[in-house]
Design a protein around this motif. Structure first.
Motif, PDB file in Angstrom:
ATOM      1  N   TYR A  48      33.735  49.038  48.046  1.00  0.00           N
ATOM      2  CA  TYR A  48      34.676  47.929  47.900  1.00  0.00           C
ATOM      3  C   TYR A  48      34.344  47.108  46.662  1.00  0.00           C
ATOM      4  CZ  TYR A  48      37.202  43.635  49.028  1.00  0.00           C
ATOM      5  OH  TYR A  48      38.016  42.538  48.978  1.00  0.00           O
ATOM      6  N   GLN A  49      33.056  46.827  46.442  1.00  0.00           N
ATOM      7  CA  GLN A  49      32.630  46.043  45.288  1.00  0.00           C
ATOM      8  C   GLN A  49      32.963  46.770  43.990  1.00  0.00           C
ATOM      9  OE1 GLN A  49      31.236  42.973  45.538  1.00  0.00           O
ATOM     10  NE2 GLN A  49      31.188  42.731  43.318  1.00  0.00           N
ATOM     11  N   THR A  55      39.097  46.886  38.839  1.00  0.00           N
ATOM     12  CA  THR A  55      40.552  46.833  38.952  1.00  0.00           C
ATOM     13  C   THR A  55      41.250  46.569  37.621  1.00  0.00           C
ATOM     14  OG1 THR A  55      42.383  45.729  40.080  1.00  0.00           O
ATOM     15  CG2 THR A  55      40.471  44.377  39.568  1.00  0.00           C
ATOM     16  N   GLY A  56      40.561  45.913  36.671  1.00  0.00           N
ATOM     17  CA  GLY A  56      41.183  45.645  35.373  1.00  0.00           C
ATOM     18  C   GLY A  56      42.038  44.400  35.370  1.00  0.00           C
ATOM     19  N   THR A  57      42.181  43.741  36.509  1.00  0.00           N
ATOM     20  CA  THR A  57      42.971  42.521  36.641  1.00  0.00           C
ATOM     21  C   THR A  57      42.081  41.419  37.206  1.00  0.00           C
ATOM     22  OG1 THR A  57      44.931  43.847  37.136  1.00  0.00           O
ATOM     23  CG2 THR A  57      45.045  41.505  37.674  1.00  0.00           C
ATOM     24  N   ALA A  58      42.269  40.206  36.705  1.00  0.00           N
ATOM     25  CA  ALA A  58      41.514  39.077  37.243  1.00  0.00           C
ATOM     26  C   ALA A  58      41.850  38.923  38.719  1.00  0.00           C
ATOM     27  CB  ALA A  58      41.854  37.801  36.485  1.00  0.00           C
ATOM     28  N   THR A  59      40.846  39.029  39.579  1.00  0.00           N
ATOM     29  CA  THR A  59      41.074  39.035  41.024  1.00  0.00           C
ATOM     30  C   THR A  59      39.991  38.219  41.725  1.00  0.00           C
ATOM     31  OG1 THR A  59      41.982  41.276  40.859  1.00  0.00           O
ATOM     32  CG2 THR A  59      41.378  40.510  43.050  1.00  0.00           C
ATOM     33  N   PHE A  60      40.407  37.412  42.693  1.00  0.00           N
ATOM     34  CA  PHE A  60      39.418  36.738  43.528  1.00  0.00           C
ATOM     35  C   PHE A  60      39.870  36.702  44.980  1.00  0.00           C
ATOM     36  CE2 PHE A  60      41.697  33.362  41.139  1.00  0.00           C
ATOM     37  CZ  PHE A  60      42.305  32.670  42.170  1.00  0.00           C
ATOM     38  N   ILE A  61      38.909  36.484  45.854  1.00  0.00           N
ATOM     39  CA  ILE A  61      39.168  36.405  47.292  1.00  0.00           C
ATOM     40  C   ILE A  61      39.001  34.955  47.720  1.00  0.00           C
ATOM     41  CG2 ILE A  61      38.330  37.073  49.585  1.00  0.00           C
ATOM     42  CD1 ILE A  61      37.598  39.781  48.392  1.00  0.00           C
ATOM     43  N   VAL A  62      39.993  34.481  48.481  1.00  0.00           N
ATOM     44  CA  VAL A  62      40.062  33.066  48.843  1.00  0.00           C
ATOM     45  C   VAL A  62      39.914  32.895  50.351  1.00  0.00           C
ATOM     46  CG1 VAL A  62      41.580  31.054  48.896  1.00  0.00           C
ATOM     47  CG2 VAL A  62      41.485  32.478  46.856  1.00  0.00           C
ATOM     48  N   ASN A  72      35.965  38.664  40.412  1.00  0.00           N
ATOM     49  CA  ASN A  72      35.466  39.758  39.584  1.00  0.00           C
ATOM     50  C   ASN A  72      35.291  39.319  38.130  1.00  0.00           C
ATOM     51  OD1 ASN A  72      38.051  39.787  38.517  1.00  0.00           O
ATOM     52  ND2 ASN A  72      38.560  41.855  39.188  1.00  0.00           N
ATOM     53  N   LYS A  73      34.704  40.190  37.329  1.00  0.00           N
ATOM     54  CA  LYS A  73      34.338  39.829  35.961  1.00  0.00           C
ATOM     55  C   LYS A  73      35.546  39.593  35.063  1.00  0.00           C
ATOM     56  CE  LYS A  73      33.726  44.735  34.887  1.00  0.00           C
ATOM     57  NZ  LYS A  73      32.745  45.776  34.543  1.00  0.00           N
ATOM     58  N   VAL A 139      49.573  37.605  45.727  1.00  0.00           N
ATOM     59  CA  VAL A 139      48.672  37.263  46.824  1.00  0.00           C
ATOM     60  C   VAL A 139      48.974  38.117  48.051  1.00  0.00           C
ATOM     61  CG1 VAL A 139      47.684  35.376  48.175  1.00  0.00           C
ATOM     62  CG2 VAL A 139      48.793  34.882  45.985  1.00  0.00           C
ATOM     63  N   GLY A 140      47.926  38.596  48.697  1.00  0.00           N
ATOM     64  CA  GLY A 140      48.077  39.345  49.940  1.00  0.00           C
ATOM     65  C   GLY A 140      46.946  39.007  50.892  1.00  0.00           C
ATOM     66  N   MET A 141      47.227  39.042  52.179  1.00  0.00           N
ATOM     67  CA  MET A 141      46.200  38.768  53.182  1.00  0.00           C
ATOM     68  C   MET A 141      45.346  40.016  53.425  1.00  0.00           C
ATOM     69  SD  MET A 141      46.470  35.605  53.974  1.00  0.00           S
ATOM     70  CE  MET A 141      45.318  35.593  55.361  1.00  0.00           C
ATOM     71  N   ILE A 142      44.048  39.816  53.663  1.00  0.00           N
ATOM     72  CA  ILE A 142      43.158  40.901  54.033  1.00  0.00           C
ATOM     73  C   ILE A 142      43.266  41.075  55.544  1.00  0.00           C
ATOM     74  CG2 ILE A 142      40.768  41.699  54.096  1.00  0.00           C
ATOM     75  CD1 ILE A 142      40.264  40.047  51.588  1.00  0.00           C
ATOM     76  N   PRO A 143      43.710  42.232  56.015  1.00  0.00           N
ATOM     77  CA  PRO A 143      43.949  42.441  57.448  1.00  0.00           C
ATOM     78  C   PRO A 143      42.751  42.059  58.314  1.00  0.00           C
ATOM     79  CG  PRO A 143      44.762  44.311  56.199  1.00  0.00           C
ATOM     80  CD  PRO A 143      44.000  43.452  55.228  1.00  0.00           C
ATOM     81  N   GLY A 144      43.049  41.375  59.410  1.00  0.00           N
ATOM     82  CA  GLY A 144      42.010  41.015  60.361  1.00  0.00           C
ATOM     83  C   GLY A 144      41.175  39.813  59.962  1.00  0.00           C
ATOM     84  N   THR A 145      41.553  39.139  58.868  1.00  0.00           N
ATOM     85  CA  THR A 145      40.806  37.968  58.405  1.00  0.00           C
ATOM     86  C   THR A 145      41.764  36.848  58.033  1.00  0.00           C
ATOM     87  OG1 THR A 145      40.828  38.404  56.006  1.00  0.00           O
ATOM     88  CG2 THR A 145      39.193  39.602  57.331  1.00  0.00           C
ATOM     89  N   LYS A 146      41.200  35.706  57.698  1.00  0.00           N
ATOM     90  CA  LYS A 146      41.974  34.585  57.161  1.00  0.00           C
ATOM     91  C   LYS A 146      41.821  34.510  55.647  1.00  0.00           C
ATOM     92  CE  LYS A 146      43.626  32.707  60.974  1.00  0.00           C
ATOM     93  NZ  LYS A 146      45.080  32.537  61.207  1.00  0.00           N
ATOM     94  N   GLN A 147      41.250  35.558  55.068  1.00  0.00           N
ATOM     95  CA  GLN A 147      41.053  35.601  53.617  1.00  0.00           C
ATOM     96  C   GLN A 147      42.271  36.216  52.931  1.00  0.00           C
ATOM     97  OE1 GLN A 147      37.414  37.952  53.490  1.00  0.00           O
ATOM     98  NE2 GLN A 147      36.249  36.133  52.939  1.00  0.00           N
ATOM     99  N   SER A 148      42.514  35.766  51.716  1.00  0.00           N
ATOM    100  CA  SER A 148      43.576  36.365  50.905  1.00  0.00           C
ATOM    101  C   SER A 148      42.967  36.877  49.614  1.00  0.00           C
ATOM    102  CB  SER A 148      44.684  35.351  50.604  1.00  0.00           C
ATOM    103  OG  SER A 148      44.158  34.181  50.006  1.00  0.00           O
ATOM    104  N   ILE A 149      43.598  37.888  49.047  1.00  0.00           N
ATOM    105  CA  ILE A 149      43.153  38.435  47.765  1.00  0.00           C
ATOM    106  C   ILE A 149      44.205  38.107  46.723  1.00  0.00           C
ATOM    107  CG2 ILE A 149      44.108  40.729  48.296  1.00  0.00           C
ATOM    108  CD1 ILE A 149      41.656  41.836  46.658  1.00  0.00           C
ATOM    109  N   VAL A 150      43.773  37.532  45.623  1.00  0.00           N
ATOM    110  CA  VAL A 150      44.675  36.998  44.606  1.00  0.00           C
ATOM    111  C   VAL A 150      44.432  37.702  43.276  1.00  0.00           C
ATOM    112  CG1 VAL A 150      45.440  34.910  43.413  1.00  0.00           C
ATOM    113  CG2 VAL A 150      44.569  34.747  45.761  1.00  0.00           C
ATOM    114  N   SER A 151      45.506  38.227  42.683  1.00  0.00           N
ATOM    115  CA  SER A 151      45.431  38.838  41.350  1.00  0.00           C
ATOM    116  C   SER A 151      46.234  37.978  40.381  1.00  0.00           C
ATOM    117  CB  SER A 151      45.995  40.261  41.376  1.00  0.00           C
ATOM    118  OG  SER A 151      45.222  41.097  42.202  1.00  0.00           O
TER     119      SER A 151
END
Length: 210
Positions: A48-49, A55-62, A72-73, A139-151
């Motif tokens: 996963y890491q 991914t090549g796109t600025a992405t973070f998990i919220v 990510n870098k 933005v999309g939700m990570i299944p089974g969590t309250k976290q979202s992943i943002v690109s």
């Protein structure tokens, strides 16, 4: 760890209790399933890491509380902040105040009724240098969590190009000089009002002809 009779690998924990000077009582508990699950989790996290970073796109998990859990870098390219500077901070400081109320509404709605919150929209980001950047966030939700992943995709230069083209088109259209465009075969593809006024033909009568 130990090797079972069927050559598979197993794990156990051993605890020894001294009951006399020369005698010990040993307890052995097999923890194979737990250890294998831990190894699988480590491998899954490593995969996963690797995907997250490449991914090549600025992405973070919220997190639900708006804190950034991972970044990510690629984030440094758009935000100017390194991953270590972003993690633990709230994402709200990255965007222009005029968008925050609506973005926060989407943030909370996404965790209650995800289908009602847009997953892609355009906002303005404020980078570390204080510059405003036009970006599209997805933005999309990570299944089974309250976290979202943002690109985040920076479209600032594209927006500037579009604005320049609009201004150029307006200048051509309102110019007092007759201006036209043709293709390689000499067929008219565009004429401005000054051109139609000069020759007395409408644009529909000229475009498409040589």
């Amino acid at each position: 760890s130990f090797i079972k009779k069927d050559k598979s690998k197993g794990y156990w924990t051993v605890e020894a209790v001294k009951i006399s000077d020369q005698r010990f009582l040993g307890f052995v508990v097999e923890v194979t399933e737990q250890k294998l699950a831990e190894e699988a989790l480590r491998e899954s996290n490593a995969l996963y890491q690797a995907i997250f970073e490449s991914t090549g796109t600025a992405t973070f998990i919220v997190e639900e509380n708006t804190n950034i859990a991972m970044a990510n870098k690629e984030c440094i390219t758009i935000t100017g902040y390194s991953s270590s500077e972003l993690v633990g901070q709230k994402w709200t400081h990255l965007f222009s105040p005029e968008y925050l109320q609506k973005m926060l509404m989407h943030h909370h709605l996404r965790r209650q009724s995800p289908e009602l919150a847009p997953n892609k929209y355009e906002v303005k980001l404020v980078n570390k240098q204080g510059e405003l950047r036009d970006v599209i966030i997805e933005v999309g939700m990570i299944p089974g969590t309250k976290q979202s992943i943002v690109s985040i995709l920076d479209i600032t230069e594209l927006k500037h190009t579009e604005e320049t083209l609009v201004k150029l088109k307006k200048a051509i259209y309102t110019s007092g000089e007759a201006i036209f465009m043709t293709d390689k075969d000499g067929i008219f593809t565009f004429v401005n009002p000054a051109f139609t006024n000069l020759y007395g033909f409408s644009a529909d009568e000229i475009v498409g002809k040589t």
